[in-house]
Design an enzyme around this catalytic site. Structure first.
Site, PDB file in Angstrom:
ATOM      1  N   GLY A   7       0.848  -1.190   0.000  1.00  0.00           N
ATOM      2  CA  GLY A   7       0.000   0.000   0.000  1.00  0.00           C
ATOM      3  C   GLY A   7       0.874   1.227   0.000  1.00  0.00           C
ATOM      4  O   GLY A   7       2.087   1.148  -0.211  1.00  0.00           O
ATOM      5  N   ALA A   8       0.255   2.358   0.259  1.00  0.00           N
ATOM      6  CA  ALA A   8       0.973   3.620   0.292  1.00  0.00           C
ATOM      7  C   ALA A   8       2.002   3.583   1.425  1.00  0.00           C
ATOM      8  O   ALA A   8       3.035   4.221   1.374  1.00  0.00           O
ATOM      9  CB  ALA A   8      -0.020   4.746   0.520  1.00  0.00           C
ATOM     10  N   GLU A   9       1.728   2.783   2.425  1.00  0.00           N
ATOM     11  CA  GLU A   9       2.404   2.899   3.694  1.00  0.00           C
ATOM     12  C   GLU A   9       3.236   1.715   4.105  1.00  0.00           C
ATOM     13  O   GLU A   9       4.259   1.853   4.734  1.00  0.00           O
ATOM     14  CB  GLU A   9       1.288   3.014   4.736  1.00  0.00           C
ATOM     15  N   ALA A  10       2.730   0.536   3.766  1.00  0.00           N
ATOM     16  CA  ALA A  10       3.328  -0.657   4.353  1.00  0.00           C
ATOM     17  C   ALA A  10       3.491  -1.750   3.308  1.00  0.00           C
ATOM     18  O   ALA A  10       2.861  -1.716   2.258  1.00  0.00           O
ATOM     19  CB  ALA A  10       2.428  -1.161   5.479  1.00  0.00           C
ATOM     20  N   LYS A  11       4.365  -2.701   3.629  1.00  0.00           N
ATOM     21  CA  LYS A  11       4.459  -3.889   2.782  1.00  0.00           C
ATOM     22  C   LYS A  11       3.746  -5.027   3.492  1.00  0.00           C
ATOM     23  O   LYS A  11       3.807  -5.153   4.716  1.00  0.00           O
ATOM     24  CB  LYS A  11       5.920  -4.240   2.539  1.00  0.00           C
ATOM     25  N   ILE A  12       3.100  -5.848   2.705  1.00  0.00           N
ATOM     26  CA  ILE A  12       2.313  -6.936   3.258  1.00  0.00           C
ATOM     27  C   ILE A  12       2.880  -8.263   2.747  1.00  0.00           C
ATOM     28  O   ILE A  12       3.019  -8.442   1.533  1.00  0.00           O
ATOM     29  CB  ILE A  12       0.844  -6.836   2.786  1.00  0.00           C
ATOM     30  N   LYS A  21      -1.458 -19.895   7.657  1.00  0.00           N
ATOM     31  CA  LYS A  21      -1.107 -18.670   6.943  1.00  0.00           C
ATOM     32  C   LYS A  21      -1.385 -17.447   7.809  1.00  0.00           C
ATOM     33  O   LYS A  21      -2.386 -17.386   8.515  1.00  0.00           O
ATOM     34  CB  LYS A  21      -1.941 -18.563   5.664  1.00  0.00           C
ATOM     35  N   ASP A 112      -9.294   6.218   7.497  1.00  0.00           N
ATOM     36  CA  ASP A 112      -9.160   5.883   6.063  1.00  0.00           C
ATOM     37  C   ASP A 112     -10.245   4.869   5.683  1.00  0.00           C
ATOM     38  O   ASP A 112      -9.960   3.809   5.129  1.00  0.00           O
ATOM     39  CB  ASP A 112      -7.763   5.324   5.795  1.00  0.00           C
TER      40      ASP A 112
HETATM   41  N1  LIG Z   1      -5.275  -9.510   7.337  1.00  0.00           N
HETATM   42  C1  LIG Z   1      -5.184  -9.492   6.010  1.00  0.00           C
HETATM   43  N2  LIG Z   1      -5.534 -10.579   5.285  1.00  0.00           N
HETATM   44  C2  LIG Z   1      -5.432 -10.597   3.950  1.00  0.00           C
HETATM   45  N3  LIG Z   1      -4.996  -9.548   3.200  1.00  0.00           N
HETATM   46  C3  LIG Z   1      -4.631  -8.435   3.859  1.00  0.00           C
HETATM   47  C4  LIG Z   1      -4.711  -8.332   5.289  1.00  0.00           C
HETATM   48  N4  LIG Z   1      -4.281  -7.097   5.652  1.00  0.00           N
HETATM   49  C5  LIG Z   1      -3.962  -6.464   4.507  1.00  0.00           C
HETATM   50  N5  LIG Z   1      -4.160  -7.239   3.417  1.00  0.00           N
HETATM   51  C6  LIG Z   1      -3.922  -6.883   1.995  1.00  0.00           C
HETATM   52  O1  LIG Z   1      -2.868  -5.941   1.914  1.00  0.00           O
HETATM   53  C7  LIG Z   1      -3.316  -4.695   1.379  1.00  0.00           C
HETATM   54  C8  LIG Z   1      -2.687  -3.507   2.124  1.00  0.00           C
HETATM   55  O2  LIG Z   1      -2.992  -3.592   3.500  1.00  0.00           O
HETATM   56  P1  LIG Z   1      -3.446  -2.321   4.345  1.00  0.00           P
HETATM   57  O3  LIG Z   1      -3.541  -2.728   5.773  1.00  0.00           O
HETATM   58  O4  LIG Z   1      -4.667  -1.722   3.727  1.00  0.00           O
HETATM   59  O5  LIG Z   1      -2.167  -1.368   4.207  1.00  0.00           O
HETATM   60  P2  LIG Z   1      -1.934   0.080   3.554  1.00  0.00           P
HETATM   61  O6  LIG Z   1      -1.841   0.991   4.727  1.00  0.00           O
HETATM   62  O7  LIG Z   1      -0.632  -0.065   2.859  1.00  0.00           O
HETATM   63  O8  LIG Z   1      -3.103   0.385   2.656  1.00  0.00           O
HETATM   64  C9  LIG Z   1      -4.832  -4.746   1.521  1.00  0.00           C
HETATM   65  O9  LIG Z   1      -5.441  -3.974   0.533  1.00  0.00           O
HETATM   66  C10 LIG Z   1      -5.131  -6.214   1.383  1.00  0.00           C
HETATM   67  O10 LIG Z   1      -5.182  -6.573   0.014  1.00  0.00           O
HETATM   68 MG   LIG Z   2      -5.171   0.106   2.902  1.00  0.00          MG
END
Ligand SMILES: Nc1ncnc2c1ncn2[C@@H]1O[C@H](COP(=O)(O)OP(=O)(O)O)[C@@H](O)[C@H]1O
Ligand SMILES: [Mg+2]
Length: 194
Positions: A7-12, A21, A112
Site C-alpha cells: 500500500g501507500a504505507e506498508a508492505k504486506i 497462513k 481511512d
Molecule cells: N489480514 C489481512 N488478510 C489478507 N490480506 C490483507 C490483510 N491485511 C492487509 N491485506 C492486503 O494488503 C493490502 C494492504 O494492506 P493495508 O492494511 O490496507 O495497508 P496500507 O496501509 O498499505 O493500505 C490490503 O489492501 C489487502 O489486500
Molecule cells: Mg489500505
C-alpha cells in the site's frame, strides 16, 4: 515469504506460523522523510493500528492480532476480496455503515474508511488498515470518516450507508450535522490526503 501487497504505507507479506497462513504488515523506511520523523510516524501508526485492532476485536470483525513490534504487526490472514474490487451491494454498504457506527460509538475514528480497507469474506465484512485510527470524541473526525466513504462509493449507495450508520450510533445527528457543515465549507482536508 511472499509479498502480497504494497500500500501507500506498508508492505504486506504472507507468512506461515505453525502451518497456518498469516499476514505480516511492515512499515518500511521512507527515504523521502527526515529519519527521525519517519521513525516516529511509523511507530505511531503501528501502535495505533495494533491498539485499535485489539480494542475492536470483540465487537467488530477485524483480523486477529498474533504479534506486534515497533514497525510490524503479524495478524490473521483473511480470505476474501476488497470491496473496491467488487460491485458493492447495498447489503454490504449497509454492513459497512453499521461497522463505522459501532466504531464511532466506541470513540474510535478509522481515518481511512474506504472500500479499499473493507474486505468481503465468507463470514461477512471485515475492516482493515487502522494505521490512521484515533481514539477521539471529535465529531469532525467522525464526519470526515463518513465523508471519505461518501466520496468513494456510487451516490446511489450512500443513503443505505447513512441509514445503518445512524441506527448504530447514538450521536449520529451531531455527526451528520457536522458533515453538512464541512460539505458547505467546500474546502476540507482529509487526513489521508494530508
Ligand atoms: N489480514 C489481512 N488478510 C489478507 N490480506 C490483507 C490483510 N491485511 C492487509 N491485506 C492486503 O494488503 C493490502 C494492504 O494492506 P493495508 O492494511 O490496507 O495497508 P496500507 O496501509 O498499505 O493500505 C490490503 O489492501 C489487502 O489486500
Ligand atoms: Mg489500505
Amino acid at each position: 515469504m511472499k509479498k502480497v501487497g504494497e500500500g501507500a504505507e506498508a508492505k504486506i507479506y504472507e507468512i506461515e506460523i505453525f502451518g497456518n497462513k498469516a499476514i505480516l504488515k511492515r512499515r518500511e523506511e521512507k527515504k523521502y522523510r527526515a529519519k527521525e520523523l519517519d521513525r516516529k510516524l511509523r511507530k505511531e501508526r503501528t501502535k495505533a493500528e495494533a491498539r485499535t485492532m485489539a480494542r475492536l476485536s470483540s465487537s467488530l470483525k477485524v483480523p486477529k492480532i498474533i504479534a506486534a513490534g515497533q514497525y510490524s504487526i503479524i495478524m490473521e490472514r483473511l480470505e476474501g476480496r476488497l470491496l473496491k474490487d467488487a460491485d458493492i451491494t447495498s447489503a454490504q454498504i449497509a454492513e459497512a455503515g453499521k461497522m463505522l457506527g459501532k466504531m464511532h460509538e466506541m470513540n474510535i475514528a478509522h481515518g481511512d474508511f474506504t472500500p479499499a480497507n473493507l474486505m468481503s469474506c465468507k463470514n461477512g465484512l471485515y475492516v482493515i488498515d487502522f494505521g490512521l485510527s484515533e481514539m477521539t470524541n471529535s465529531f469532525e473526525e467522525r464526519a470526515l470518516d463518513i465523508l471519505l466513504m461518501k466520496r468513494s462509493i456510487p451516490a446511489a449507495l450512500y443513503p443505505s450507508f447513512e441509514k445503518s450508520y445512524s441506527e448504530s450510533f447514538n450521536g449520529h445527528l451531531t455527526v451528520l450535522g457536522r458533515l453538512k457543515e464541512i460539505e458547505k465549507r467546500g474546502r476540507y482536508q482529509i487526513r489521508t490526503l494530508g
